[in-house]
Design an enzyme around this catalytic site. Structure first.
Site, mmCIF file in Angstrom:
data_model
loop_
_atom_site.group_PDB
_atom_site.id
_atom_site.type_symbol
_atom_site.label_atom_id
_atom_site.label_comp_id
_atom_site.label_asym_id
_atom_site.label_seq_id
_atom_site.Cartn_x
_atom_site.Cartn_y
_atom_site.Cartn_z
ATOM 1 C CG HIS A 1 -12.423 -0.531 8.572
ATOM 2 N ND1 HIS A 1 -12.521 0.815 8.291
ATOM 3 C CD2 HIS A 1 -11.903 -0.617 9.821
ATOM 4 C CE1 HIS A 1 -12.066 1.508 9.319
ATOM 5 N NE2 HIS A 1 -11.688 0.660 10.264
ATOM 6 N NE ARG B 1 -9.628 -8.300 -3.143
ATOM 7 C CZ ARG B 1 -10.705 -7.677 -2.700
ATOM 8 N NH1 ARG B 1 -11.859 -7.820 -3.331
ATOM 9 N NH2 ARG B 1 -10.667 -6.897 -1.650
ATOM 10 C CE LYS C 1 -3.557 -2.621 0.009
ATOM 11 N NZ LYS C 1 -4.157 -2.960 -1.280
ATOM 12 C CD GLU D 1 -4.552 6.184 4.063
ATOM 13 O OE1 GLU D 1 -4.211 5.521 3.095
ATOM 14 O OE2 GLU D 1 -5.745 6.305 4.430
#
Lengths: 498, 166
Positions: free
Chosen positions: A235, A292, A116, A200
Site C-alpha cells: 500500500h 493534505r 474514515k 471494506e
C-alpha cells in the site's frame, strides 16, 4: 500576510516547502529531532530549531511543543507537509485556537474526512460512490467476522484514522481474522493514536486513481486532474503518473466531478486529494480523502504548470483562487519514481546509514525532490524515502524514456536503494500498455525475488563489477602493505590500475 | 600477478590481475583501464566502452557498486580466503540448528514463541518493527527454540541473531 512559516516535518517535503517559502520571500523555520541535526531540511531552512529526541512521538509528533515554538519564534503559520500531524484534526484545532494559520484545511473538514467511517457515510449521502463495507468502526473479532461473512471474503481491514497503508490488512478467510485484526489495531494505534478499524469489500484488481482538488476559503473549487498510483507495494506507492493512461475523457469528466463533489461535501479549502479505486469497467469508488499535500504532487505540477505548495500558502493567507477551471490544461505527461533506502533482493529490508556519495541526475524534463545530500544520515526512526525523481515528457513514451535515463545517472552511495528495481518495472509489458493494477508488483515482481528480475544488461555490468571489486580489493591490500613499510611509495594508491 | 574470487548474486568470478591493464575473467582475457575520480567514484574503460561506477566500501572484502542504475554487492576474497570460506560453509551446513537473524534493523515488538516451544517451518515466530511497519518473521526450519538473545522492546541490529532453532 504570512511572513514566517514553521515547517512541522522533515525529509524531502520539508525541503520542498522551504523552496516555496524562498520564492515567496517568506522566512522558513525548520524543526528537527536529535537524529536529524545535519539533515538537508535543516541545512536549507532560514532558521532551525531542535524539537526533541529521535522517536517521532517525542519530536515531529509533539503537538504542544511545536505550537509553543511557533508562537515563540513569531511564525504566522504552520505547514504540516504530509504524514506526521498533517491530517490530525486535533492538532489543526490547536493551531486554529492558538491564532496561527494552518496551511491546509479547517480542523472540521479534516475531522470529517479523517475518520474514515464517517467520511464513507458522508460520501454515501452526497452520492459519491463508495466501496461496499461498514460505515461504523468494528471493536471485536466476532463482530468483524460476522460482517466479513456478510459482504464475503476477501475483505480489507483499515484504520479508521489512517492512510498510507499503515494499519491495513487483507483477510482472505475467517482463520486469518484474529491475528490480522490485532496487527491492524496495533499498527493503527502506533501510527495514528487510535485503534479503530473498519471493513471494506476487497475489490479485485483495481487501479488506484486519485484527483487533486484545490479550493479557497470563498467556496471556489477546481480540480487539477487525476494521478495514476497503481504501482504499489504494501500500500505504499512506488510509481505515480499524471495523467492516467487508463482514464479516458468521459471517465475523467465523471471522476473529477465526483472529486469536487466530495470536497464540497466537507466544505473543504486548500489542497486535497480524493483517492478512488477503479475497476476494469471504469467504475470508480471513493477510497478516502487525503486532507493534505500528497507525496506525488509534483506530477500534477509538471502537467499543469502550477505550483501547488505556493498555492497552498496563498490560499491559507486568505487569497482567492487565481485560476479558473477552464484555464487548467493537461500539458504532456509526468512520472514520479520514489527512491527508497531498501534492499529489494533482501526482502525490501530498510537500509540505514550515512550517504557517502550523492550526485543528482538532471537534464531535459527532470526534477528531483529530495531529503538527502552528502553526509546525510538515514535513520531507522522515519520513513525510508530518500528522494523522488520526476520526469516530464511531451507524451508518456518520452517521460518514461527520460525517467530511465535519469535513474541510470542518479548516484547514491552509502545506502542501498530501490533504483535498480525500476529498470525492471519501467519496461514491463503490463506497465507500458496500461493494463497494470494495484497488484502489479505483488503478482509480477515479487515472484522474481531475489535476483531473477535482472536482465542481460545487468549481467554485462555484473562482470565489470567483479573486475572492479578485485581491483579495489587489490588496492586495499596494497594500502595495508604501504602503511606497514615506512617510506614505501605506492604508485597505485589513489591512482590508476596499470 | 594476483588472483581473486569475486562473489556476486551467488555467482562466482575468478579474476586474475596480470598487470599492464590485462585481466583474466573466468579464463577470458580483457583489457581494462581504471581511473579514480573520487573516493566513491571510478571510471572504468573496457576497450572503447566507458562506465562510471559509484563505489561504497562495506568492509575489507566487500564493496557495493552502482553502475548505470544497477547495484552489485561484491564479496572479494583472495584464493586462500575463498578456500577457508568454503570449508567454513561445509562445516556450518552439517550443524543441526538454524539461526533466525534480523533481516533489517528494528525493534523486537513481540516474541510469538518462547524458549522450548516447538515451531514448524514457515510459522510466525516474532514481530519486528522497522520504519513504522510491523514485520512478521517466520521460522526458517522446524524444531525447538533453543535460545532467545533479545527481550521484547529491545532494538536489534541488521543480521544479528535473535534466536536459534534446533
Amino acid at each position: 500576510m504570512i511572513k514566517k512559516i514553521l515547517i512541522a516535518n522533515r525529509g524531502e517535503i520539508a525541503h520542498r516547502i522551504i523552496k516555496a517559502c524562498r520564492e515567496l520571500n517568506i522566512i522558513s523555520a525548520a524543526i528537527y529531532s536529535e537524529a536529524d541535526k545535519t539533515a538537508l531540511h535543516v541545512r536549507r531552512a532560514d532558521e532551525a530549531f531542535l524539537i526533541g529526541p529521535p522517536p517521532a512521538s517525542d519530536s515531529y509528533l509533539n503537538k504542544e511543543k511545536i505550537i509553543k515554538l511557533a508562537k515563540e519564534i513569531g511564525a504566522d503559520a504552520i505547514h504540516p507537509g504530509y504524514g506526521f500531524l498533517s491530517e490530525n484534526s486535533e492538532f489543526i484545532k490547536m493551531v486554529e485556537d492558538s491564532g496561527l494559520i494552518f496551511i491546509g484545511p479547517s480542523s472540521t473538514s479534516a475531522m470529517m474526512m479523517g475518520e474514515k467511517t464517517s467520511a464513507r457515510r458522508l460520501m454515501k449521502e452526497n452520492n459519491v460512490p463508495i466501496v461496499p463495507g461498514t460505515t461504523e468502526p468494528i471493536y471485536t473479532v466476532n463482530e468483524g467476522k460476522k460482517i466479513a461473512e456478510e459482504i464475503g471474503y476477501p475483505v480489507m481491514l483499515k484504520a479508521a484514522a489512517g492512510g498510507g497503508g499503515k494499519g491495513m490488512r487483507k483477510i482472505s478467510s475467517g482463520d486469518e481474522f484474529e491475528s490480522s485484526f490485532s496487527q491492524a489495531r496495533n499498527e493503527s494505534l502506533k501510527a495514528f493514536g487510535s485503534n479503530e478499524v473498519y471493513l471494506e469489500k476487497f475489490i479485485e484488481n483495481p487501479k488506484h486513481i486519485e484527483v487533486q482538488i484545490f479550493a479557497d476559503k470563498y467556496g471556489n473549487y477546481v480540480h487539477l486532474f487525476e494521478r495514476e498510483c497503481s504501482v504499489q507495494r504494501r500500500h505504499q506507492k512506488v510509481i505515480e503518473e499524471a495523467p492516467s493512461i487508463s482514464v479516458d475523457d468521459s471517465t475523467r469528466n465523471k471522476i473529477t466531478r465526483a472529486a469536487v463533489k466530495a470536497a464540497k461535501a466537507c466544505n473543504y479549502f486548500n489542497a486535497g486529494t480524493i483517492e478512488f479505486l477503479m475497476d476494469n469497467d471504469k467504475n470508480f469508488y471513493f477510497l478516502e480523502m487525503n486532507t493534505r499535500l500528497q507525496v506525488e504532487h509534483p506530477v500534477t505540477e509538471m502537467i499543469t504548470g502550477l505550483d501547488i505548495v505556493k498555492l497552498q500558502i496563498k490560499i491559507a493567507s486568505g487569497e482567492k483562487l487565481s485560476i479558473r477551471q477552464e484555464d487548467i490544461k493537461i500539458h504532456g505527461h509526468a512520472v514520479e519514481c520514489r527512491i527508497y533506502a531498501e534492499d529489494v533482493d533482501n526482502n525490501f529490508a530498510p537500509s540505514t546509514g550515512k550517504i557517502t556519495h550523492h550526485r543528482l541526475t538532471s537534464g531535459p524534463g527532470i526534477r528531483i525532490d529530495r531529503g538527502i545530500d552528502v553526509m546525510s544520515e538515514v535513520p531507522i526512526y522515519y520513513d525510508p524515502m530518500l528522494a523522488k525523481v520526476i520526469a516530464w515528457g511531451i507524451d508518456r513514451e518520452e517521460a518514461l524514456a527520460r525517467m530511465k535515463r535519469a535513474l541510470s545517472e542518479y548516484q547514491i552511495g552509502g545506502v542501498i536503494t530501490n533504483i535498480p528495481a525500476f529498470n525492471w518495472m519501467l519496461k514491463q509489458k503490463s506497465f507500458l500498455d496500461g493494463s497494470f493494477d494495484i497488484n502489479f508488483l505483488d503478482k509480477e515482481f515479487l515472484p522474481l525475488l531475489p535476483g531473477k528480475w535482472k536482465d542481460s544488461s545487468s549481467e554485462e555490468y555484473e562482470e565489470i563489477a567483479a573486475v572492479l571489486g578485485a581491483i579495489l580489493k587489490e588496492g586495499e591490500l596494497q594500502t595495508t602493505i604501504s602503511q606497514n613499510k615506512v617510506g614505501h611509495c605506492n604508485l597505485w594508491k589513489g591512482q590508476n590500475y596499470e | 600477478m594476483s588472483e581473486y574470487v569475486v562473489s556476486i548474486n551467488q555467482r562466482k568470478y575468478s579474476i586474475q590481475l596480470l598487470g599492464n591493464n590485462e585481466i583474466i575473467v573466468n579464463s577470458k582475457k580483457i583489457n581494462v583501464h581504471v581511473s579514480k575520480v573520487s573516493d566513491y567514484s571510478f571510471l572504468f574503460h573496457l576497450g572503447n566502452k566507458v562506465f562510471e561506477i559509484t563505489t561504497n566500501k562495506i568492509d575489507q572484502n566487500r564493496f557495493g557498486l552502482l553502475i548505470d542504475g544497477w547495484y552489485y554487492d561484491t564479496i572479494v576474497r583472495t584464493t586462500l580466503q575463498e578456500t577457508v570460506n568454503e570449508l567454513q560453509q561445509i562445516k556450518s551446513k552439517t550443524k543441526h540448528h538454524s539461526d533466525v537473524k534480523a533481516p533489517m534493523p528494528g525493534l523486537l515488538l513481540k516474541l510469538i514463541k518462547q524458549i522450548g516451544d516447538e515451531v514448524k517451518l514457515g510459522e510466525p515466530i516474532l514481530l519486528l518493527e522497522a520504519m513504522k511497519m510491523e514485520n512478521e518473521l517466520r521460522s526458517p526450519s522446524s524444531g525447538r527454540i533453543k535460545n532467545i538473545f533479545y527481550k521484547e522492546g529491545q532494538s536489534v541490529e541488521k543480521d544479528s541473531i535473535i534466536l536459534t532453532i534446533e
